[in-house]
Design an enzyme around this catalytic site. Structure first.
Site, PDB file in Angstrom:
ATOM      1  N   TYR A  23       0.844  -1.140   0.073  1.00  0.00           N
ATOM      2  CA  TYR A  23      -0.014  -0.017  -0.133  1.00  0.00           C
ATOM      3  C   TYR A  23       0.842   1.083  -0.035  1.00  0.00           C
ATOM      4  O   TYR A  23       1.857   1.401   0.825  1.00  0.00           O
ATOM      5  CB  TYR A  23      -0.922  -0.002   1.279  1.00  0.00           C
ATOM      6  CG  TYR A  23      -1.624   1.295   1.443  1.00  0.00           C
ATOM      7  CD1 TYR A  23      -2.845   1.308   0.606  1.00  0.00           C
ATOM      8  CD2 TYR A  23      -1.139   2.138   2.405  1.00  0.00           C
ATOM      9  CE1 TYR A  23      -3.382   2.958   0.497  1.00  0.00           C
ATOM     10  CE2 TYR A  23      -2.100   3.441   2.323  1.00  0.00           C
ATOM     11  CZ  TYR A  23      -3.245   3.700   1.629  1.00  0.00           C
ATOM     12  OH  TYR A  23      -3.928   4.898   1.693  1.00  0.00           O
ATOM     13  N   HIS A  43      -3.461  16.223  -1.763  1.00  0.00           N
ATOM     14  CA  HIS A  43      -4.069  16.328  -0.199  1.00  0.00           C
ATOM     15  C   HIS A  43      -3.851  17.615   0.550  1.00  0.00           C
ATOM     16  O   HIS A  43      -4.319  17.822   1.779  1.00  0.00           O
ATOM     17  CB  HIS A  43      -3.366  15.190   0.495  1.00  0.00           C
ATOM     18  CG  HIS A  43      -3.798  13.887   0.161  1.00  0.00           C
ATOM     19  ND1 HIS A  43      -3.915  13.275  -0.808  1.00  0.00           N
ATOM     20  CD2 HIS A  43      -4.113  12.923   1.106  1.00  0.00           C
ATOM     21  CE1 HIS A  43      -4.304  12.177  -0.878  1.00  0.00           C
ATOM     22  NE2 HIS A  43      -4.501  11.693   0.448  1.00  0.00           N
ATOM     23  N   ASN A  85       1.276  10.943   6.591  1.00  0.00           N
ATOM     24  CA  ASN A  85       0.469   9.991   7.427  1.00  0.00           C
ATOM     25  C   ASN A  85       1.168  10.515   8.659  1.00  0.00           C
ATOM     26  O   ASN A  85       2.422  10.002   8.991  1.00  0.00           O
ATOM     27  CB  ASN A  85       0.859   8.704   6.880  1.00  0.00           C
ATOM     28  CG  ASN A  85      -0.418   7.877   6.710  1.00  0.00           C
ATOM     29  OD1 ASN A  85      -1.193   7.545   7.415  1.00  0.00           O
ATOM     30  ND2 ASN A  85      -0.474   7.684   5.367  1.00  0.00           N
ATOM     31  N   TYR A  99     -17.309  25.959  49.055  1.00  0.00           N
ATOM     32  CA  TYR A  99     -16.636  25.048  48.169  1.00  0.00           C
ATOM     33  C   TYR A  99     -15.547  25.512  47.323  1.00  0.00           C
ATOM     34  O   TYR A  99     -14.537  24.979  47.361  1.00  0.00           O
ATOM     35  CB  TYR A  99     -17.588  24.176  47.452  1.00  0.00           C
ATOM     36  CG  TYR A  99     -18.447  23.359  48.158  1.00  0.00           C
ATOM     37  CD1 TYR A  99     -18.575  23.090  49.290  1.00  0.00           C
ATOM     38  CD2 TYR A  99     -19.412  22.511  47.135  1.00  0.00           C
ATOM     39  CE1 TYR A  99     -19.252  22.187  49.768  1.00  0.00           C
ATOM     40  CE2 TYR A  99     -20.254  21.656  47.514  1.00  0.00           C
ATOM     41  CZ  TYR A  99     -20.151  21.377  48.914  1.00  0.00           C
ATOM     42  OH  TYR A  99     -21.150  20.684  49.673  1.00  0.00           O
ATOM     43  N   ARG A 103     -12.589  25.952  49.982  1.00  0.00           N
ATOM     44  CA  ARG A 103     -11.999  24.875  50.619  1.00  0.00           C
ATOM     45  C   ARG A 103     -11.879  23.796  49.660  1.00  0.00           C
ATOM     46  O   ARG A 103     -10.982  22.730  50.186  1.00  0.00           O
ATOM     47  CB  ARG A 103     -12.917  24.764  51.909  1.00  0.00           C
ATOM     48  CG  ARG A 103     -14.263  24.066  51.697  1.00  0.00           C
ATOM     49  CD  ARG A 103     -15.046  23.979  53.026  1.00  0.00           C
ATOM     50  NE  ARG A 103     -16.430  24.201  52.913  1.00  0.00           N
ATOM     51  CZ  ARG A 103     -17.238  22.959  52.955  1.00  0.00           C
ATOM     52  NH1 ARG A 103     -16.715  21.777  53.212  1.00  0.00           N
ATOM     53  NH2 ARG A 103     -18.521  23.111  52.731  1.00  0.00           N
ATOM     54  N   PHE A 110      -1.415   5.770  12.496  1.00  0.00           N
ATOM     55  CA  PHE A 110      -1.873   7.147  12.459  1.00  0.00           C
ATOM     56  C   PHE A 110      -3.297   7.622  12.790  1.00  0.00           C
ATOM     57  O   PHE A 110      -3.592   8.745  13.152  1.00  0.00           O
ATOM     58  CB  PHE A 110      -2.015   7.187  10.977  1.00  0.00           C
ATOM     59  CG  PHE A 110      -3.060   6.371  10.078  1.00  0.00           C
ATOM     60  CD1 PHE A 110      -4.251   6.354  10.630  1.00  0.00           C
ATOM     61  CD2 PHE A 110      -2.703   5.357   9.472  1.00  0.00           C
ATOM     62  CE1 PHE A 110      -5.453   5.622   9.841  1.00  0.00           C
ATOM     63  CE2 PHE A 110      -3.460   4.517   8.949  1.00  0.00           C
ATOM     64  CZ  PHE A 110      -4.801   4.386   9.305  1.00  0.00           C
ATOM     65  N   GLU A 152     -12.000   4.746   5.100  1.00  0.00           N
ATOM     66  CA  GLU A 152     -11.665   5.320   6.356  1.00  0.00           C
ATOM     67  C   GLU A 152     -12.835   5.525   7.311  1.00  0.00           C
ATOM     68  O   GLU A 152     -13.271   6.770   6.957  1.00  0.00           O
ATOM     69  CB  GLU A 152     -10.609   6.394   6.074  1.00  0.00           C
ATOM     70  CG  GLU A 152      -9.134   5.838   5.533  1.00  0.00           C
ATOM     71  CD  GLU A 152      -8.675   7.315   4.701  1.00  0.00           C
ATOM     72  OE1 GLU A 152      -9.185   8.492   5.078  1.00  0.00           O
ATOM     73  OE2 GLU A 152      -7.647   6.751   4.042  1.00  0.00           O
TER      74      GLU A 152
END
Length: 524
Positions: free
Chosen positions: A56, A86, A198, A282, A285, A330, A415
């Protein structure tokens, strides 16, 4: 740093070292061991390219195109194409500080020798860091799985002469800067484009910055909380060690011991030792329980990020024996979840700080006038400062929805589960910014409240911080424009001035500040 250089791919990277490398304060190198691993991995990829064996991203297409074979003559072109196709990020660019940090993280991951990268490519990335030619990266477009594909594509376009960089304060075309500096674009070989994009470096860079900022924020919140306890004549008893030994969370003990140290031997504390008030609200403390829980989250985030930035997060992985595995290193889920958790932890620091600001305005504490001003009616005093802290705290609540709870299928379903960790990281830093502002506003109010205890003194550290504030922020006696004074106080928080001053005074006077757990919570 104990060493003048850092061995990429070999030494253990921490948040502080990564930032030092990105800022040029520490020099990163590829030692002989790393270079041998890199060379061997690159040779394995070269052999695969010419073997006919389908692997791949080396001799196949990407994502849903993983079944499309690529002939040996086109495998280099494939790697250049992936950077171009990309690089589709959008939005304003992240700061060059983040881009430089991403470069550091990517070099360290690739230099471990499991990615098939050329040594020349890593040397060029290091050159970008050392010469200050920093790529511009849009902030939006990553879904946090298959790596931070879009941001990393923009980050590495300059390697092939494309994209934009910031150089000497100007935004310029990367190709023009390379020409000016006498360099040619690189020719990428098998798997290099994929290895470059990646990975989780966009997410991790935001996480690392959050680790540093969150540490300063909680440490400062402990100091400012102690000041507000003094200002409102709160009890020091809830911070005694014997109480927290019964519920010994590390973060709780860190906050409790810090505040106990800061209040130790205070004249103000002694002045109301015999008062009839049984317990405080609160927000006073329970500081160790609330701040401490956030300290615990910080510790988990730090440990997770340290694992991440010392990992190999691209795909496929090239092993020393020549085998390859196309897996999912990834995927950003391991850091997306802790960053979402940290977002909530930081927001809670802001929530409880806003409550303390509110308390300081009520007029319910001896000697502290309502709205922190003696003459109110004609004057509104500090009334609207709490509106601002409330607005910031409320906005944070809307930002606390976990980005990692969402997933949208991408890549035509190849994906089909993504982490959205890039959004987790950006959101976390946004909440940190808001809470830094809230703590700054609490600092402004706490200093005003402390003024009403004169001539009594607090402790050396808190007195020194009070005096430091008064150098730029005066005691307020009537209505006037407060915005600049607010910003001065906020800047003190953002610039880490209070913790630095506390350390200085503690060293000079031996007044207690550092805790038995300081090494654990300062090691990053």
């Amino acid at each position: 740093m104990s060493k003048a250089f850092f061995n990429y791919g070999e030494d253990f990277l921490t948040a502080s070292k990564a930032l030092a490398l990105s800022r040029g304060e520490l020099k990163g190198i590829l030692n002989e061991t790393s270079r041998q691993k890199i060379g061997k991995s690159q040779q394995i990829v070269s052999d695969i390219t010419h073997s006919g064996k389908a692997v791949y991203g080396i001799n196949t297409g990407f994502g849903p195109l993983c079944t499309s074979p690529i002939p040996p003559t086109d495998t280099d072109k494939l790697q250049e194409n992936i950077l171009k196709s990309h690089a589709v990020g959008t939005g304003d660019p992240i700061s060059t500080e983040f881009s430089a940090l991403m470069l550091v993280l990517k070099v360290h991951a690739l230099a471990q020798g499991f990615s098939g990268i050329q040594e020349a490519t890593l040397n060029r990335i290091i050159w970008h860091l050392e010469t200050g030619v920093i790529p511009l990266v849009p902030k939006q477009g990553s879904v946090g799985a298959s790596g931070d594909l879009a941001p990393l594509s923009h980050l590495f376009l300059p390697l092939i002469g494309l994209g934009k960089v910031e150089y000497k304060g100007e935004t310029r075309a990367a190709g023009d800067v390379l020409d000016e500096l006498g360099l040619q674009p690189l020719s990428l070989h098998g798997k290099e484009g994929l290895a470059l994009i990646n990975g989780t470096q966009f997410m991790a860079a935001h996480g690392l910055m959050a680790v540093v900022k969150m540490h300063n924020l909680i440490a400062t919140a402990d100091i400012v909380g102690a000041m507000m306890i003094e200002g409102l004549s709160g009890s020091a008893r809830p911070f005694q060690a014997k109480l927290h030994e019964l519920r010994p969370y590390k973060g709780n003990r860190q906050s409790a011991e810090t505040i106990a140290n800061l209040l130790s031997n205070s004249d103000i504390v002694e002045s109301h030792a015999c008062c009839t008030r049984v317990q405080d609200p609160y927000s006073l403390r329970c500081i160790p329980q609330v701040h401490g829980a956030s300290w615990n989250v910080w510790l988990h985030l730090k440990e997770t990020l340290e694992t991440e930035i010392n990992s190999v997060t691209d795909n496929p992985i090239i092993f020393e024996d020549g085998s390859t595995i196309s897996g999912g290193n990834f995927h950003g889920q391991p850091i997306a979840l802790p960053m979402d958790y940290a977002c909530l932890a930081v927001s809670e620091i802001g929530n409880i700080s806003d409550r303390r600001i509110y308390l300081s305005l009520t007029g319910n504490y001896d000697g502290i006038p309502r709205l922190l001003l003696k003459a109110t009616g004609l004057n509104s005093g500090f009334m609207i400062i709490q509106y601002t802290s409330a607005a910031l705290a409320s906005e944070n609540k809307s930002l606390c929805f976990p980005a990692s709870a969402d997933s949208i299928p991408t890549s035509l379903g190849q994906e089909d589960h993504v982490s959205m960790g890039s959004i987790s990281g950006r959101k976390l830093l946004q909440v940190i910014d808001h809470v830094e502002r809230i703590i700054g506003l609490e600092l402004f109010c706490a200093a005003q409240a402390l003024d009403f205890h004169a001539p009594l003194h607090s402790t050396p550290i808190l007195d020194a911080i009070h005096q430091h504030i008064r150098q730029t922020v005066p005691h307020i006696e009537e209505d006037l424009l407060l915005n600049d004074f607010m910003q001065y106080a906020i800047d003190m928080v953002k610039k880490n001035e209070l913790t630095q001053l506390a350390d200085q005074v503690s060293t000079a006077t031996r007044a207690p500040y550092r805790t038995s757990l300081s090494k654990l919570f300062d090691a990053f």
